[in-house]
Design an enzyme around this catalytic site. Structure first.
Site, mmCIF file in Angstrom:
data_model
loop_
_atom_site.group_PDB
_atom_site.id
_atom_site.type_symbol
_atom_site.label_atom_id
_atom_site.label_comp_id
_atom_site.label_asym_id
_atom_site.label_seq_id
_atom_site.Cartn_x
_atom_site.Cartn_y
_atom_site.Cartn_z
ATOM 1 N N GLY A 94 19.019 -5.142 43.802
ATOM 2 C CA GLY A 94 18.803 -6.505 43.305
ATOM 3 C C GLY A 94 19.109 -7.633 43.905
ATOM 4 N N LYS A 117 18.674 -18.193 49.417
ATOM 5 C CA LYS A 117 19.240 -17.012 49.899
ATOM 6 C C LYS A 117 20.730 -17.330 50.231
ATOM 7 C CE LYS A 117 18.978 -13.204 53.139
ATOM 8 N NZ LYS A 117 17.860 -12.792 54.141
ATOM 9 N N GLY A 130 28.100 -12.879 47.440
ATOM 10 C CA GLY A 130 26.820 -13.402 47.159
ATOM 11 C C GLY A 130 26.329 -14.477 47.961
ATOM 12 N N ARG A 187 8.796 -6.163 46.000
ATOM 13 C CA ARG A 187 8.917 -5.137 47.028
ATOM 14 C C ARG A 187 8.491 -3.763 46.279
ATOM 15 N NH1 ARG A 187 14.108 -7.589 49.020
ATOM 16 N NH2 ARG A 187 13.926 -9.482 48.063
ATOM 17 N N ASP A 256 13.440 -1.573 49.752
ATOM 18 C CA ASP A 256 13.590 -2.873 49.171
ATOM 19 C C ASP A 256 13.240 -4.075 50.090
ATOM 20 O OD1 ASP A 256 16.045 -1.615 50.264
ATOM 21 O OD2 ASP A 256 16.978 -3.593 50.210
ATOM 22 N N ASN A 257 13.068 -3.627 51.678
ATOM 23 C CA ASN A 257 12.707 -4.572 52.362
ATOM 24 C C ASN A 257 11.358 -4.423 52.827
ATOM 25 O OD1 ASN A 257 15.168 -5.699 52.407
ATOM 26 N ND2 ASN A 257 15.900 -4.118 54.142
ATOM 27 N N ASP A 266 13.043 -10.143 55.132
ATOM 28 C CA ASP A 266 14.289 -9.705 55.501
ATOM 29 C C ASP A 266 14.691 -9.509 57.042
ATOM 30 O OD1 ASP A 266 16.810 -9.370 54.179
ATOM 31 O OD2 ASP A 266 16.041 -8.121 52.738
HETATM 32 P P1 AMP Z 1 19.839 -6.745 52.687
HETATM 33 O O1 AMP Z 1 20.703 -5.808 53.840
HETATM 34 O O2 AMP Z 1 20.110 -7.975 52.857
HETATM 35 O O3 AMP Z 1 18.449 -6.170 52.506
HETATM 36 O O4 AMP Z 1 20.794 -6.408 51.316
HETATM 37 C C1 AMP Z 1 20.831 -5.195 50.561
HETATM 38 C C2 AMP Z 1 21.252 -5.430 49.130
HETATM 39 O O5 AMP Z 1 22.533 -5.854 49.371
HETATM 40 C C3 AMP Z 1 20.528 -6.607 48.505
HETATM 41 O O6 AMP Z 1 20.591 -6.012 47.010
HETATM 42 C C4 AMP Z 1 21.339 -7.771 48.608
HETATM 43 O O7 AMP Z 1 21.029 -8.619 47.498
HETATM 44 C C5 AMP Z 1 22.512 -7.139 48.677
HETATM 45 N N1 AMP Z 1 23.490 -8.056 49.409
HETATM 46 C C6 AMP Z 1 23.605 -8.358 50.728
HETATM 47 N N2 AMP Z 1 24.505 -9.096 51.028
HETATM 48 C C7 AMP Z 1 25.227 -9.315 50.022
HETATM 49 C C8 AMP Z 1 26.344 -10.205 49.695
HETATM 50 N N3 AMP Z 1 26.908 -11.052 50.528
HETATM 51 N N4 AMP Z 1 26.710 -10.662 48.392
HETATM 52 C C9 AMP Z 1 26.102 -9.718 47.366
HETATM 53 N N5 AMP Z 1 25.064 -8.846 47.641
HETATM 54 C C10 AMP Z 1 24.728 -8.791 48.854
HETATM 55 MG MG MG Z 2 17.051 -6.835 51.649
#
Ligand code: AMP
Ligand code: MG
Length: 490
Positions: A94, A117, A130, A187, A256-257, A266
Protein backbone atom coordinates in the site's frame (compact mmCIF):
# COMPACT_ATOMS: atom_id res chain seq x y z
CA UNK A 1 -12.66 29.49 -1.26
CA UNK A 2 -15.29 27.52 -3.15
CA UNK A 3 -14.21 24.87 -5.64
CA UNK A 4 -15.18 27.16 -8.51
CA UNK A 5 -13.03 29.99 -7.10
CA UNK A 6 -10.20 27.53 -6.51
CA UNK A 7 -10.22 26.48 -10.17
CA UNK A 8 -10.17 30.07 -11.37
CA UNK A 9 -7.49 31.23 -8.97
CA UNK A 10 -5.08 28.32 -8.68
CA UNK A 11 -6.01 25.99 -11.51
CA UNK A 12 -6.62 23.08 -9.15
CA UNK A 13 -9.62 21.22 -10.54
CA UNK A 14 -9.58 18.03 -8.57
CA UNK A 15 -11.85 15.03 -8.48
CA UNK A 16 -11.74 12.05 -6.17
CA UNK A 17 -13.04 9.27 -8.35
CA UNK A 18 -10.79 6.75 -6.62
CA UNK A 19 -12.75 7.33 -3.41
CA UNK A 20 -15.86 6.03 -5.14
CA UNK A 21 -14.31 2.55 -5.13
CA UNK A 22 -15.16 0.20 -2.24
CA UNK A 23 -13.55 1.30 1.02
CA UNK A 24 -11.18 -1.65 1.08
CA UNK A 25 -9.05 0.03 -1.62
CA UNK A 26 -7.96 3.12 0.32
CA UNK A 27 -7.83 5.05 3.57
CA UNK A 28 -8.57 8.74 3.78
CA UNK A 29 -5.78 10.73 5.39
CA UNK A 30 -5.26 14.07 6.95
CA UNK A 31 -2.23 15.91 5.66
CA UNK A 32 0.96 15.28 7.62
CA UNK A 33 2.37 18.79 7.98
CA UNK A 34 6.09 19.37 7.49
CA UNK A 35 8.19 21.99 9.23
CA UNK A 36 9.32 24.44 6.58
CA UNK A 37 8.64 23.47 3.00
CA UNK A 38 10.85 25.01 0.32
CA UNK A 39 10.27 24.64 -3.38
CA UNK A 40 13.31 23.16 -5.10
CA UNK A 41 12.08 22.56 -8.60
CA UNK A 42 8.83 23.05 -10.46
CA UNK A 43 8.10 21.62 -13.89
CA UNK A 44 6.57 24.40 -15.94
CA UNK A 45 5.44 22.37 -18.98
CA UNK A 46 3.76 19.81 -16.70
CA UNK A 47 2.13 22.55 -14.59
CA UNK A 48 0.79 24.17 -17.74
CA UNK A 49 -0.51 20.92 -19.19
CA UNK A 50 -2.37 20.37 -15.94
CA UNK A 51 -3.88 23.84 -16.14
CA UNK A 52 -2.14 25.00 -12.96
CA UNK A 53 -1.15 28.57 -12.27
CA UNK A 54 2.66 28.76 -12.03
CA UNK A 55 2.65 31.92 -9.91
CA UNK A 56 0.27 30.44 -7.40
CA UNK A 57 2.19 27.16 -7.27
CA UNK A 58 5.37 29.02 -6.40
CA UNK A 59 3.67 31.12 -3.73
CA UNK A 60 3.40 30.14 -0.09
CA UNK A 61 -0.09 28.80 -0.66
CA UNK A 62 1.07 26.68 -3.61
CA UNK A 63 4.00 25.26 -1.72
CA UNK A 64 1.67 24.31 1.13
CA UNK A 65 -0.19 22.08 -1.31
CA UNK A 66 3.00 20.60 -2.79
CA UNK A 67 4.23 19.71 0.70
CA UNK A 68 0.96 18.24 1.94
CA UNK A 69 0.54 21.01 4.52
CA UNK A 70 -2.73 22.01 2.92
CA UNK A 71 -5.20 20.37 0.58
CA UNK A 72 -7.02 22.15 -2.23
CA UNK A 73 -10.72 22.74 -1.74
CA UNK A 74 -13.15 19.86 -2.06
CA UNK A 75 -10.87 16.83 -1.95
CA UNK A 76 -9.79 14.46 0.79
CA UNK A 77 -6.37 12.87 0.27
CA UNK A 78 -6.09 9.13 0.49
CA UNK A 79 -3.53 6.35 0.60
CA UNK A 80 -4.13 3.44 -1.74
CA UNK A 81 -4.10 -0.17 -0.64
CA UNK A 82 -2.30 -2.69 -2.81
CA UNK A 83 -0.31 -5.86 -2.63
CA UNK A 84 2.41 -7.27 -4.81
CA UNK A 85 4.93 -9.94 -5.57
CA UNK A 86 8.26 -8.55 -4.42
CA UNK A 87 11.14 -10.56 -5.90
CA UNK A 88 8.63 -13.34 -6.47
CA UNK A 89 7.00 -13.32 -3.02
CA UNK A 90 3.53 -12.07 -2.26
CA UNK A 91 3.20 -9.23 0.27
CA UNK A 92 0.46 -6.95 1.46
CA UNK A 93 1.59 -3.38 0.70
CA UNK A 94 0.00 0.00 0.00
CA UNK A 95 1.01 3.65 -0.15
CA UNK A 96 3.36 3.65 2.80
CA UNK A 97 4.83 7.05 2.07
CA UNK A 98 2.52 8.58 -0.48
CA UNK A 99 -0.90 10.08 -0.71
CA UNK A 100 -3.19 10.75 -3.59
CA UNK A 101 -4.42 14.33 -3.44
CA UNK A 102 -6.94 13.70 -6.15
CA UNK A 103 -7.28 13.55 -9.90
CA UNK A 104 -6.73 16.78 -11.74
CA UNK A 105 -9.03 17.42 -14.68
CA UNK A 106 -6.77 19.08 -17.20
CA UNK A 107 -7.85 21.78 -19.67
CA UNK A 108 -7.85 18.97 -22.28
CA UNK A 109 -10.30 17.01 -20.14
CA UNK A 110 -7.82 14.34 -19.08
CA UNK A 111 -7.93 12.89 -15.59
CA UNK A 112 -4.50 12.79 -13.96
CA UNK A 113 -3.48 11.53 -10.53
CA UNK A 114 -1.66 14.02 -8.30
CA UNK A 115 0.33 12.12 -5.73
CA UNK A 116 2.68 13.32 -3.03
CA UNK A 117 5.56 10.90 -2.45
CA UNK A 118 7.38 11.19 0.87
CA UNK A 119 4.35 12.75 2.54
CA UNK A 120 4.43 10.86 5.83
CA UNK A 121 3.17 7.74 7.51
CA UNK A 122 -0.05 6.03 6.48
CA UNK A 123 -1.86 2.90 7.68
CA UNK A 124 0.23 1.03 5.07
CA UNK A 125 3.63 2.23 6.27
CA UNK A 126 4.48 -0.95 8.18
CA UNK A 127 7.84 -0.19 9.80
CA UNK A 128 8.69 2.75 7.54
CA UNK A 129 8.76 6.43 8.41
CA UNK A 130 6.67 7.49 5.43
CA UNK A 131 9.30 9.94 4.34
CA UNK A 132 11.69 10.29 1.41
CA UNK A 133 15.11 11.86 1.00
CA UNK A 134 15.93 14.71 -1.35
CA UNK A 135 18.46 12.73 -3.45
CA UNK A 136 16.10 9.91 -4.50
CA UNK A 137 13.21 12.32 -5.16
CA UNK A 138 15.39 14.46 -7.45
CA UNK A 139 16.64 11.28 -9.07
CA UNK A 140 13.06 10.23 -9.83
CA UNK A 141 12.39 13.74 -11.17
CA UNK A 142 15.39 13.60 -13.54
CA UNK A 143 14.90 10.08 -14.81
CA UNK A 144 11.13 10.21 -15.23
CA UNK A 145 11.43 13.45 -17.19
CA UNK A 146 14.22 11.94 -19.30
CA UNK A 147 12.04 8.91 -20.02
CA UNK A 148 9.18 11.15 -21.08
CA UNK A 149 11.50 13.04 -23.43
CA UNK A 150 12.66 9.72 -24.88
CA UNK A 151 9.05 9.05 -25.81
CA UNK A 152 8.51 6.37 -23.19
CA UNK A 153 5.20 6.29 -21.29
CA UNK A 154 5.90 7.22 -17.70
CA UNK A 155 4.65 8.91 -14.59
CA UNK A 156 5.99 12.45 -14.51
CA UNK A 157 7.22 14.90 -11.93
CA UNK A 158 5.57 18.22 -11.17
CA UNK A 159 7.70 19.41 -8.28
CA UNK A 160 10.11 18.62 -5.48
CA UNK A 161 9.98 20.45 -2.15
CA UNK A 162 12.27 19.97 0.81
CA UNK A 163 10.52 19.58 4.13
CA UNK A 164 13.00 21.31 6.41
CA UNK A 165 13.13 18.07 8.38
CA UNK A 166 15.87 15.48 8.44
CA UNK A 167 15.23 11.83 7.89
CA UNK A 168 17.35 9.03 9.20
CA UNK A 169 18.73 6.49 6.79
CA UNK A 170 22.34 5.29 7.01
CA UNK A 171 23.06 8.94 7.71
CA UNK A 172 20.88 11.96 8.33
CA UNK A 173 19.45 13.25 5.06
CA UNK A 174 17.29 16.20 4.02
CA UNK A 175 13.65 15.15 3.67
CA UNK A 176 11.73 15.93 0.48
CA UNK A 177 8.40 15.40 -1.22
CA UNK A 178 7.92 14.71 -4.91
CA UNK A 179 4.66 15.55 -6.61
CA UNK A 180 4.14 12.70 -9.02
CA UNK A 181 1.75 12.81 -11.94
CA UNK A 182 0.30 9.60 -13.37
CA UNK A 183 -2.54 8.65 -15.64
CA UNK A 184 -3.42 6.53 -12.60
CA UNK A 185 -1.67 4.60 -9.85
CA UNK A 186 -3.54 1.36 -10.55
CA UNK A 187 -1.04 -1.46 -10.39
CA UNK A 188 -1.05 -5.18 -11.02
CA UNK A 189 -0.64 -5.22 -7.25
CA UNK A 190 -3.94 -3.37 -6.78
CA UNK A 191 -5.68 -6.29 -8.49
CA UNK A 192 -3.70 -8.78 -6.45
CA UNK A 193 -4.90 -7.00 -3.34
CA UNK A 194 -8.52 -7.17 -4.56
CA UNK A 195 -8.27 -10.84 -5.46
CA UNK A 196 -6.61 -11.81 -2.20
CA UNK A 197 -8.42 -9.65 0.33
CA UNK A 198 -11.61 -8.49 -1.38
CA UNK A 199 -14.85 -9.97 -2.70
CA UNK A 200 -15.54 -10.70 -6.36
CA UNK A 201 -17.80 -7.65 -6.42
CA UNK A 202 -14.95 -5.48 -5.17
CA UNK A 203 -12.64 -6.95 -7.78
CA UNK A 204 -15.25 -6.24 -10.43
CA UNK A 205 -15.60 -2.64 -9.23
CA UNK A 206 -11.83 -2.22 -9.56
CA UNK A 207 -11.76 -3.73 -13.05
CA UNK A 208 -14.64 -1.51 -14.15
CA UNK A 209 -12.81 1.50 -12.76
CA UNK A 210 -9.64 0.55 -14.67
CA UNK A 211 -11.65 0.13 -17.86
CA UNK A 212 -13.32 3.48 -17.40
CA UNK A 213 -10.03 5.27 -16.83
CA UNK A 214 -7.77 3.55 -19.31
CA UNK A 215 -9.61 1.31 -21.75
CA UNK A 216 -13.10 2.75 -22.27
CA UNK A 217 -13.26 1.09 -25.69
CA UNK A 218 -13.65 -2.39 -24.17
CA UNK A 219 -16.58 -1.36 -21.96
CA UNK A 220 -19.26 -2.69 -24.26
CA UNK A 221 -17.36 -5.83 -25.29
CA UNK A 222 -18.81 -9.29 -24.62
CA UNK A 223 -15.90 -10.21 -22.40
CA UNK A 224 -14.72 -6.81 -21.29
CA UNK A 225 -12.47 -8.20 -18.54
CA UNK A 226 -10.60 -10.47 -20.89
CA UNK A 227 -10.23 -7.56 -23.26
CA UNK A 228 -8.98 -5.37 -20.44
CA UNK A 229 -6.28 -7.96 -19.86
CA UNK A 230 -5.44 -8.08 -23.56
CA UNK A 231 -5.15 -4.30 -23.71
CA UNK A 232 -2.80 -4.22 -20.73
CA UNK A 233 -0.70 -6.90 -22.43
CA UNK A 234 -0.46 -4.70 -25.53
CA UNK A 235 0.62 -1.62 -23.59
CA UNK A 236 3.17 -3.51 -21.52
CA UNK A 237 4.62 -5.21 -24.61
CA UNK A 238 5.12 -1.83 -26.21
CA UNK A 239 6.54 -0.33 -23.00
CA UNK A 240 9.02 -3.14 -22.43
CA UNK A 241 10.27 -2.87 -26.01
CA UNK A 242 10.87 0.84 -25.47
CA UNK A 243 12.83 0.16 -22.28
CA UNK A 244 14.98 -2.44 -24.00
CA UNK A 245 15.63 -0.22 -27.00
CA UNK A 246 17.14 2.56 -24.88
CA UNK A 247 18.84 0.27 -22.36
CA UNK A 248 16.66 1.23 -19.40
CA UNK A 249 16.83 -1.11 -16.43
CA UNK A 250 13.94 -0.64 -14.04
CA UNK A 251 15.63 -2.54 -11.25
CA UNK A 252 12.61 -3.52 -9.18
CA UNK A 253 9.91 -4.92 -11.44
CA UNK A 254 7.76 -6.18 -8.61
CA UNK A 255 4.08 -6.52 -9.52
CA UNK A 256 3.27 -3.48 -7.36
CA UNK A 257 5.56 -1.48 -9.62
CA UNK A 258 3.75 -2.41 -12.83
CA UNK A 259 0.92 -0.13 -13.90
CA UNK A 260 -2.36 -1.00 -15.58
CA UNK A 261 -2.01 2.12 -17.72
CA UNK A 262 1.28 0.98 -19.26
CA UNK A 263 3.30 3.83 -17.77
CA UNK A 264 6.70 3.28 -16.21
CA UNK A 265 6.42 3.78 -12.46
CA UNK A 266 8.63 3.84 -9.41
CA UNK A 267 12.10 5.06 -10.15
CA UNK A 268 13.94 3.46 -7.27
CA UNK A 269 17.08 1.61 -8.24
CA UNK A 270 16.68 2.08 -12.01
CA UNK A 271 19.61 3.02 -14.23
CA UNK A 272 20.65 2.98 -17.87
CA UNK A 273 22.96 0.30 -19.18
CA UNK A 274 26.42 1.40 -20.28
CA UNK A 275 28.28 -1.56 -21.81
CA UNK A 276 25.92 -3.88 -23.62
CA UNK A 277 25.34 -6.99 -21.56
CA UNK A 278 21.97 -8.66 -20.96
CA UNK A 279 23.11 -9.64 -17.47
CA UNK A 280 23.48 -6.02 -16.36
CA UNK A 281 22.07 -5.32 -12.89
CA UNK A 282 22.58 -2.11 -10.92
CA UNK A 283 20.38 -2.62 -7.88
CA UNK A 284 22.26 -3.57 -4.75
CA UNK A 285 19.37 -5.74 -3.56
CA UNK A 286 18.94 -7.69 -6.79
CA UNK A 287 21.63 -10.16 -5.87
CA UNK A 288 20.37 -12.94 -8.13
CA UNK A 289 19.83 -10.73 -11.16
CA UNK A 290 16.09 -11.41 -11.30
CA UNK A 291 15.56 -7.96 -12.81
CA UNK A 292 18.62 -7.89 -15.06
CA UNK A 293 18.29 -6.05 -18.39
CA UNK A 294 17.86 -9.21 -20.44
CA UNK A 295 15.24 -10.63 -18.06
CA UNK A 296 12.90 -7.66 -18.14
CA UNK A 297 10.58 -8.89 -20.92
CA UNK A 298 10.10 -12.31 -19.36
CA UNK A 299 9.56 -10.78 -15.92
CA UNK A 300 6.88 -8.54 -17.44
CA UNK A 301 5.25 -11.72 -18.77
CA UNK A 302 5.47 -13.27 -15.31
CA UNK A 303 3.86 -10.19 -13.77
CA UNK A 304 1.08 -10.28 -16.35
CA UNK A 305 0.42 -13.90 -15.45
CA UNK A 306 -0.08 -12.76 -11.84
CA UNK A 307 -2.49 -10.12 -13.18
CA UNK A 308 -4.40 -12.76 -15.14
CA UNK A 309 -4.76 -14.91 -12.03
CA UNK A 310 -6.56 -12.08 -10.27
CA UNK A 311 -9.02 -11.70 -13.16
CA UNK A 312 -9.90 -15.38 -13.61
CA UNK A 313 -13.22 -15.14 -11.71
CA UNK A 314 -14.27 -12.40 -14.13
CA UNK A 315 -13.20 -14.14 -17.34
CA UNK A 316 -15.61 -17.06 -17.08
CA UNK A 317 -17.68 -18.92 -14.51
CA UNK A 318 -15.95 -22.06 -15.63
CA UNK A 319 -12.48 -21.63 -14.16
CA UNK A 320 -10.86 -24.14 -16.50
CA UNK A 321 -12.14 -22.16 -19.42
CA UNK A 322 -10.97 -18.95 -17.75
CA UNK A 323 -7.44 -20.35 -17.37
CA UNK A 324 -7.39 -21.30 -21.04
CA UNK A 325 -8.46 -17.80 -22.03
CA UNK A 326 -5.76 -16.29 -19.85
CA UNK A 327 -3.07 -18.57 -21.23
CA UNK A 328 -4.12 -17.89 -24.75
CA UNK A 329 -3.98 -14.12 -24.18
CA UNK A 330 -0.67 -14.18 -22.39
CA UNK A 331 1.02 -16.28 -25.04
CA UNK A 332 0.66 -13.22 -27.21
CA UNK A 333 2.80 -11.02 -24.97
CA UNK A 334 6.14 -12.39 -26.15
CA UNK A 335 5.12 -12.09 -29.79
CA UNK A 336 3.90 -8.53 -29.38
CA UNK A 337 7.02 -7.55 -27.48
CA UNK A 338 9.20 -9.01 -30.19
CA UNK A 339 7.37 -7.17 -32.96
CA UNK A 340 7.83 -3.82 -31.17
CA UNK A 341 11.43 -4.51 -30.26
CA UNK A 342 12.35 -5.80 -33.70
CA UNK A 343 10.74 -2.82 -35.43
CA UNK A 344 12.58 -0.49 -33.06
CA UNK A 345 15.89 -2.25 -33.62
CA UNK A 346 15.51 -2.07 -37.37
CA UNK A 347 14.88 1.66 -37.04
CA UNK A 348 18.02 1.98 -34.90
CA UNK A 349 19.88 0.50 -37.85
CA UNK A 350 18.14 2.74 -40.39
CA UNK A 351 16.02 -0.02 -41.89
CA UNK A 352 12.53 0.72 -43.11
CA UNK A 353 11.41 -2.55 -44.60
CA UNK A 354 11.81 -6.05 -43.28
CA UNK A 355 13.93 -8.90 -44.56
CA UNK A 356 14.30 -12.40 -43.29
CA UNK A 357 17.95 -11.92 -42.37
CA UNK A 358 17.27 -8.88 -40.20
CA UNK A 359 16.94 -11.01 -37.08
CA UNK A 360 20.44 -12.36 -37.51
CA UNK A 361 21.83 -8.97 -38.57
CA UNK A 362 20.62 -7.49 -35.29
CA UNK A 363 21.58 -10.54 -33.25
CA UNK A 364 25.10 -10.56 -34.68
CA UNK A 365 25.66 -6.91 -33.86
CA UNK A 366 24.48 -7.38 -30.29
CA UNK A 367 26.73 -10.36 -29.94
CA UNK A 368 29.85 -8.50 -30.93
CA UNK A 369 28.83 -5.53 -28.81
CA UNK A 370 28.61 -7.90 -25.89
CA UNK A 371 31.93 -9.53 -26.73
CA UNK A 372 33.75 -6.20 -26.84
CA UNK A 373 31.66 -4.66 -24.02
CA UNK A 374 30.91 -1.57 -26.04
CA UNK A 375 28.67 1.17 -24.78
CA UNK A 376 25.12 0.46 -25.91
CA UNK A 377 23.98 4.04 -26.60
CA UNK A 378 27.24 5.25 -28.08
CA UNK A 379 27.65 2.32 -30.43
CA UNK A 380 24.34 3.14 -32.09
CA UNK A 381 25.32 6.82 -32.15
CA UNK A 382 28.61 5.96 -33.83
CA UNK A 383 26.78 3.92 -36.44
CA UNK A 384 24.30 6.76 -36.99
CA UNK A 385 26.97 9.38 -37.61
CA UNK A 386 29.48 7.05 -39.19
CA UNK A 387 31.82 8.29 -36.52
CA UNK A 388 33.59 5.14 -35.44
CA UNK A 389 36.24 5.93 -32.97
CA UNK A 390 39.17 3.64 -32.69
CA UNK A 391 37.57 1.03 -30.49
CA UNK A 392 38.11 -2.69 -30.25
CA UNK A 393 34.69 -3.29 -31.72
CA UNK A 394 35.14 -1.09 -34.76
CA UNK A 395 38.64 -2.40 -35.42
CA UNK A 396 37.55 -6.01 -35.23
CA UNK A 397 37.24 -8.37 -38.15
CA UNK A 398 33.76 -9.37 -36.94
CA UNK A 399 32.60 -5.77 -37.21
CA UNK A 400 34.08 -5.36 -40.68
CA UNK A 401 32.12 -8.38 -41.87
CA UNK A 402 28.97 -7.25 -40.13
CA UNK A 403 29.29 -3.75 -41.54
CA UNK A 404 29.55 -5.07 -45.07
CA UNK A 405 26.29 -6.97 -44.61
CA UNK A 406 24.63 -3.97 -43.03
CA UNK A 407 25.67 -1.59 -45.82
CA UNK A 408 24.43 -4.05 -48.42
CA UNK A 409 21.19 -4.42 -46.51
CA UNK A 410 20.68 -0.65 -46.36
CA UNK A 411 21.25 -0.54 -50.08
CA UNK A 412 18.41 -3.01 -50.60
CA UNK A 413 15.64 -0.61 -49.60
CA UNK A 414 13.88 2.04 -51.60
CA UNK A 415 14.59 4.81 -49.10
CA UNK A 416 17.71 6.86 -49.65
CA UNK A 417 20.79 6.77 -47.46
CA UNK A 418 19.90 10.17 -46.07
CA UNK A 419 16.41 8.99 -45.10
CA UNK A 420 17.99 6.02 -43.44
CA UNK A 421 20.35 8.34 -41.56
CA UNK A 422 17.39 10.48 -40.48
CA UNK A 423 15.58 7.41 -39.18
CA UNK A 424 18.65 6.49 -37.15
CA UNK A 425 18.94 10.01 -35.73
CA UNK A 426 15.35 9.79 -34.57
CA UNK A 427 15.78 6.32 -33.13
CA UNK A 428 19.14 6.61 -31.37
CA UNK A 429 19.24 9.14 -28.55
CA UNK A 430 22.19 11.51 -28.29
CA UNK A 431 21.90 11.38 -24.52
CA UNK A 432 20.51 9.20 -21.82
CA UNK A 433 20.66 10.03 -18.11
CA UNK A 434 24.11 8.57 -17.65
CA UNK A 435 24.69 7.30 -14.17
CA UNK A 436 27.75 9.43 -13.43
CA UNK A 437 26.00 12.55 -14.75
CA UNK A 438 22.96 11.93 -12.59
CA UNK A 439 25.17 11.34 -9.55
CA UNK A 440 27.14 14.50 -10.23
CA UNK A 441 23.91 16.53 -10.43
CA UNK A 442 22.54 14.99 -7.23
CA UNK A 443 25.74 15.49 -5.34
CA UNK A 444 25.90 19.20 -6.19
CA UNK A 445 22.22 19.58 -5.27
CA UNK A 446 22.15 17.64 -2.02
CA UNK A 447 25.60 18.38 -0.64
CA UNK A 448 26.08 21.95 -1.82
CA UNK A 449 22.58 23.19 -2.53
CA UNK A 450 23.77 23.91 -6.08
CA UNK A 451 20.97 23.02 -8.49
CA UNK A 452 22.62 24.41 -11.61
CA UNK A 453 24.26 21.09 -12.54
CA UNK A 454 20.88 19.36 -12.41
CA UNK A 455 19.18 22.12 -14.39
CA UNK A 456 21.76 21.83 -17.16
CA UNK A 457 21.38 18.06 -17.19
CA UNK A 458 17.58 18.34 -17.37
CA UNK A 459 17.94 20.74 -20.27
CA UNK A 460 20.11 18.37 -22.33
CA UNK A 461 17.89 15.42 -21.50
CA UNK A 462 14.74 17.26 -22.51
CA UNK A 463 15.39 16.75 -26.21
CA UNK A 464 17.41 13.55 -26.54
CA UNK A 465 17.09 13.31 -30.31
CA UNK A 466 18.30 16.86 -30.97
CA UNK A 467 21.91 15.72 -31.48
CA UNK A 468 23.10 19.19 -30.53
CA UNK A 469 26.77 20.10 -29.89
CA UNK A 470 26.26 20.53 -26.12
CA UNK A 471 24.91 16.99 -25.89
CA UNK A 472 28.22 15.54 -27.01
CA UNK A 473 29.70 16.32 -23.61
CA UNK A 474 26.98 14.31 -21.96
CA UNK A 475 27.65 11.18 -23.96
CA UNK A 476 31.11 10.58 -22.59
CA UNK A 477 31.63 7.61 -20.33
CA UNK A 478 32.63 7.81 -16.69
CA UNK A 479 36.33 7.72 -15.94
CA UNK A 480 35.75 5.45 -12.95
CA UNK A 481 35.56 1.78 -13.85
CA UNK A 482 34.07 0.55 -10.59
CA UNK A 483 30.59 -0.91 -11.09
CA UNK A 484 27.71 1.45 -10.51
CA UNK A 485 25.31 0.49 -7.71
CA UNK A 486 21.82 1.76 -7.06
CA UNK A 487 19.65 1.57 -3.97
CA UNK A 488 15.92 1.58 -3.42
CA UNK A 489 14.78 5.13 -2.82
CA UNK A 490 13.62 4.61 0.75
P1 AMP B 1 8.92 0.69 -3.38
O1 AMP B 1 10.19 -0.03 -3.12
O2 AMP B 1 9.06 2.19 -3.40
O3 AMP B 1 8.17 0.16 -4.54
O4 AMP B 1 8.03 0.42 -2.08
C1 AMP B 1 7.58 -0.84 -1.67
C2 AMP B 1 6.63 -0.67 -0.51
O5 AMP B 1 7.31 -0.11 0.60
C3 AMP B 1 5.44 0.24 -0.79
O6 AMP B 1 4.33 -0.26 -0.10
C4 AMP B 1 5.90 1.55 -0.21
O7 AMP B 1 4.82 2.38 0.14
C5 AMP B 1 6.67 1.08 1.02
N1 AMP B 1 7.66 2.07 1.45
C6 AMP B 1 8.81 2.41 0.81
N2 AMP B 1 9.48 3.34 1.52
C7 AMP B 1 8.77 3.60 2.63
C8 AMP B 1 8.94 4.46 3.76
N3 AMP B 1 10.00 5.26 3.88
N4 AMP B 1 7.98 4.45 4.70
C9 AMP B 1 6.92 3.66 4.60
N5 AMP B 1 6.70 2.82 3.58
C10 AMP B 1 7.61 2.79 2.59
MG1 MG C 1 6.59 0.80 -5.47
Amino acid sequence: MTKREEIIETGWNLESSYASLPKTFFTHLNPNPVQSPTLIILNEPVAKSLGLNMNVLQSEAGIKVLSGNETPEGVLPLAQAYAGHQFGYFNRLGDGRAMLIGEQITPQGEQVDIQLKGSGRTPYSRGGDGRAALGPMLREYIISEAMHALGIPTTRSLAVVTTGESIIRETELPGAILTRIASSHLRVGTFEYAAQFGTVDELKALANYAIKRHYPDVKEDDNRYLNLFKEVIKRQASLLAKWQLVGFIHGVMNTDNMTISGETIDYGPCAFMDAYDPATVFSSIDTKGRYAYGNQPSIAGWNLARFAETLLPLFDENQEKAVEMAQDAISNFGKLFHIHWFTGMRAKLGLFNEEKEDESLIGDLLEIMKKYRTDYTNTFLALTFDNRKDTKLFNSEEFAQWNEKWQARRGRQEESKSMSHQLMRNSNPAVIPRNHRVEEALEAAVKEGDYSVMMRLLEVLSNPYAHSPEQVNYSTLPTSTSPYRTFCGT
